[in-house]
Design an enzyme around this catalytic site. Structure first.
Site, PDB file in Angstrom:
ATOM      1  CB  ALA A 195      -0.894  -0.025   1.227  1.00 33.04           C
ATOM      2  N   GLY A 238       0.779  -4.903   0.834  1.00 36.37           N
ATOM      3  CA  GLY A 238      -0.391  -4.992  -0.046  1.00 36.37           C
ATOM      4  C   GLY A 238      -0.083  -5.665  -1.372  1.00 36.37           C
ATOM      5  CD  GLU A 240      -2.134  -7.359   2.834  1.00 31.17           C
ATOM      6  OE1 GLU A 240      -1.711  -6.229   2.490  1.00 31.17           O
ATOM      7  OE2 GLU A 240      -2.774  -7.550   3.870  1.00 31.17           O
ATOM      8  CD  GLU A 297       1.841  -5.345   5.580  1.00 27.16           C
ATOM      9  OE1 GLU A 297       2.622  -6.244   5.960  1.00 27.16           O
ATOM     10  OE2 GLU A 297       1.074  -5.475   4.621  1.00 27.16           O
TER      11      GLU A 297
HETATM   12  N1  CAA Z   1       4.631   3.271  -0.641  1.00 29.72           N
HETATM   13  C1  CAA Z   1       5.044   4.410  -1.201  1.00 29.72           C
HETATM   14  N2  CAA Z   1       6.207   4.569  -1.862  1.00 29.72           N
HETATM   15  C2  CAA Z   1       6.992   3.485  -1.953  1.00 29.72           C
HETATM   16  C3  CAA Z   1       6.640   2.248  -1.396  1.00 29.72           C
HETATM   17  C4  CAA Z   1       5.389   2.152  -0.723  1.00 29.72           C
HETATM   18  N3  CAA Z   1       4.930   1.008  -0.190  1.00 29.72           N
HETATM   19  N4  CAA Z   1       7.629   1.364  -1.638  1.00 29.72           N
HETATM   20  C5  CAA Z   1       8.573   2.013  -2.340  1.00 29.72           C
HETATM   21  N5  CAA Z   1       8.198   3.307  -2.533  1.00 29.72           N
HETATM   22  C6  CAA Z   1       8.933   4.356  -3.223  1.00 29.72           C
HETATM   23  C7  CAA Z   1      10.101   4.833  -2.390  1.00 29.72           C
HETATM   24  O1  CAA Z   1       9.669   5.765  -1.428  1.00 29.72           O
HETATM   25  C8  CAA Z   1      10.987   5.442  -3.457  1.00 29.72           C
HETATM   26  O2  CAA Z   1      10.443   6.697  -3.802  1.00 29.72           O
HETATM   27  P1  CAA Z   1      11.450   7.988  -3.876  1.00 29.72           P
HETATM   28  O3  CAA Z   1      12.375   7.668  -5.020  1.00 29.72           O
HETATM   29  O4  CAA Z   1      10.498   9.103  -4.172  1.00 29.72           O
HETATM   30  O5  CAA Z   1      12.128   8.058  -2.571  1.00 29.72           O
HETATM   31  C9  CAA Z   1      10.761   4.499  -4.655  1.00 29.72           C
HETATM   32  O6  CAA Z   1       9.530   3.830  -4.397  1.00 29.72           O
HETATM   33  C10 CAA Z   1      11.846   3.465  -4.791  1.00 29.72           C
HETATM   34  O7  CAA Z   1      11.978   2.802  -3.543  1.00 29.72           O
HETATM   35  P2  CAA Z   1      13.392   2.606  -2.809  1.00 29.72           P
HETATM   36  O8  CAA Z   1      14.295   3.739  -3.110  1.00 29.72           O
HETATM   37  O9  CAA Z   1      13.092   2.335  -1.368  1.00 29.72           O
HETATM   38  O10 CAA Z   1      13.908   1.290  -3.539  1.00 29.72           O
HETATM   39  P3  CAA Z   1      14.884   0.168  -2.962  1.00 29.72           P
HETATM   40  O11 CAA Z   1      15.195  -0.719  -4.100  1.00 29.72           O
HETATM   41  O12 CAA Z   1      15.982   0.768  -2.173  1.00 29.72           O
HETATM   42  O13 CAA Z   1      13.961  -0.658  -1.894  1.00 29.72           O
HETATM   43  C11 CAA Z   1      11.965  -1.783  -1.149  1.00 29.72           C
HETATM   44  C12 CAA Z   1      12.832  -1.383  -2.352  1.00 29.72           C
HETATM   45  C13 CAA Z   1      12.712  -2.774  -0.248  1.00 29.72           C
HETATM   46  C14 CAA Z   1      10.705  -2.446  -1.711  1.00 29.72           C
HETATM   47  C15 CAA Z   1      11.610  -0.529  -0.331  1.00 29.72           C
HETATM   48  O14 CAA Z   1      11.096   0.462  -1.204  1.00 29.72           O
HETATM   49  C16 CAA Z   1      10.573  -0.752   0.728  1.00 29.72           C
HETATM   50  O15 CAA Z   1      10.874  -1.282   1.787  1.00 29.72           O
HETATM   51  N6  CAA Z   1       9.298  -0.351   0.489  1.00 29.72           N
HETATM   52  C17 CAA Z   1       8.235  -0.432   1.434  1.00 29.72           C
HETATM   53  C18 CAA Z   1       7.724  -1.871   1.594  1.00 29.72           C
HETATM   54  C19 CAA Z   1       6.641  -1.928   2.633  1.00 29.72           C
HETATM   55  O16 CAA Z   1       6.839  -1.620   3.776  1.00 29.72           O
HETATM   56  N7  CAA Z   1       5.411  -2.340   2.200  1.00 29.72           N
HETATM   57  C20 CAA Z   1       4.274  -2.401   3.062  1.00 29.72           C
HETATM   58  C21 CAA Z   1       3.454  -1.158   2.865  1.00 29.72           C
HETATM   59  S1  CAA Z   1       2.146  -1.008   4.047  1.00 29.72           S
HETATM   60  C22 CAA Z   1       0.934  -2.009   3.506  1.00 29.72           C
HETATM   61  O17 CAA Z   1       1.005  -2.621   2.469  1.00 29.72           O
HETATM   62  C23 CAA Z   1      -0.256  -2.052   4.430  1.00 29.72           C
HETATM   63  C24 CAA Z   1      -1.265  -3.074   4.125  1.00 29.72           C
HETATM   64  O18 CAA Z   1      -1.121  -4.279   4.274  1.00 29.72           O
HETATM   65  C25 CAA Z   1      -2.513  -2.645   3.666  1.00 29.72           C
END
Ligand code: CAA
Length: 258
Positions: free
Chosen positions: A66, A109, A112, A132
């Site tokens: 998400a 998500g 999911e 998460e």
């Molecule tokens: N939401 C918003 N933006 C996201 C994102 C997310 N879930 N995941 C990645 N991005 C964005 C980053 O912020 C970044 O944007 P900027 O260039 O503007 O900073 C861009 O995508 C590229 O990401 P990274 O620079 O972080 O890329 P990376 O290769 O270094 O890492 C990754 C990749 C490990 C997937 C890392 O991006 C990450 O950990 N993302 C979040 C994963 C996460 O926590 N997901 C769960 C979300 S909450 C959820 O899903 C709730 C639910 O169940 C409903």
């Protein structure tokens, strides 16, 4: 077909493909993307010319979850009153078989969404997880339920409590995905599987998906009863007559409803 900004929708024969397309955010599922995916999926689902739907992302990311930036400023009231993520329930209710073609990150998500599909086919590069907990929340689009049903309590707790990610071979070993394929072959192999499914009788595909999904909703005895009634009902279809007739006559079935 409507035009969308965060996804691409293509059709090849009887297969419709939805490609998540927010590369700068690793296909994070914001509200617009959710609305567009659900609308496109419902449009394909209503189309009798479509017998299978594929959902995919890029090589780098299926979806990284998400959209955290969109969620960060929300209050409890915003989430509860807006019933965030509720539209995904409509995606999970599609009648057409849906295959997730997963390469790269399928996190939160994203994992999911893959689990809302009927089959998950993973590239060797795929990584699955529910991270998460690291954000001070826990899975909110069905992860606590579907992951547990898919892989059992032990592995689900391990993933959800630690937030660690799982490789494609591990996802195959625990039963989250049905196949792992070389990354460069993901789209062609999924297209073949989808085309194979899409050639079957559409009403039988609908009934089959419903019967398998019933296993997650009811007792064994009730599920078997449901299966038997639905199985009997297939005998009302011309496609059943054609399918069995074609076998007896040693020819390929020509289903009417496909
Ligand atoms: N939401 C918003 N933006 C996201 C994102 C997310 N879930 N995941 C990645 N991005 C964005 C980053 O912020 C970044 O944007 P900027 O260039 O503007 O900073 C861009 O995508 C590229 O990401 P990274 O620079 O972080 O890329 P990376 O290769 O270094 O890492 C990754 C990749 C490990 C997937 C890392 O991006 C990450 O950990 N993302 C979040 C994963 C996460 O926590 N997901 C769960 C979300 S909450 C959820 O899903 C709730 C639910 O169940 C409903």
């Amino acid at each position: 077909m409507s035009s969308y900004e965060t996804i691409q929708v293509t059709r090849e024969g009887r297969v419709g493909t939805i490609t998540l397309d927010r590369p700068k955010a690793l296909n994070a599922l914001n509200a617009q993307l959710m609305t567009e995916v659900v609308a496109a999926a419902e449009e394909l689902d209503a189309d009798r010319g479509i017998g299978a739907i594929v959902v995919t992302g890029s090589e780098r990311a299926f979806a990284a979850g998400a959209d955290i930036k969109e969620m960060a400023a929300q209050s409890y009231a915003d989430m509860a009153l807006g019933d965030w993520f509720a539209a995904w329930d409509r995606f999970a209710s599609l009648r057409t078989p849906v295959i997730a073609a997963v390469s790269g990150h399928a996190l939160g998500g994203g994992c999911e969404l893959a689990m809302m599909c009927d089959m998950v086919i993973a590239a060797e590069s795929a990584r699955f997880g529910q991270p998460e907990i690291n954000l001070g929340v826990f899975p909110g689009i069905g992860g606590t339920q579907r992951l547990t049903r898919a892989v059992g309590k032990a592995v689900a707790m391990d993933l959800i409590l630690t937030g660690r990610t799982m490789t494609a071979p591990e996802a195959l070993a625990v039963g989250l995905v049905s196949r792992v394929v070389p990354t460069e072959e993901l789209q062609t192999q999924v297209a073949e599987v989808a085309a194979t499914i899409a050639e079957k009788s559409l009403p039988v595909l609908y009934a089959t998906k419903e019967a398998v999904n019933r296993a997650f909703e009811t007792t064994l005895a009730e599920g078997v009863k449901f299966e038997r009634r639905t199985f009997h009902a297939t005998f009302a279809l011309e496609d059943r007559t054609e399918g069995m007739g074609a076998f007896v006559e040693k020819r390929t079935a020509e289903f009417k409803h496909r």
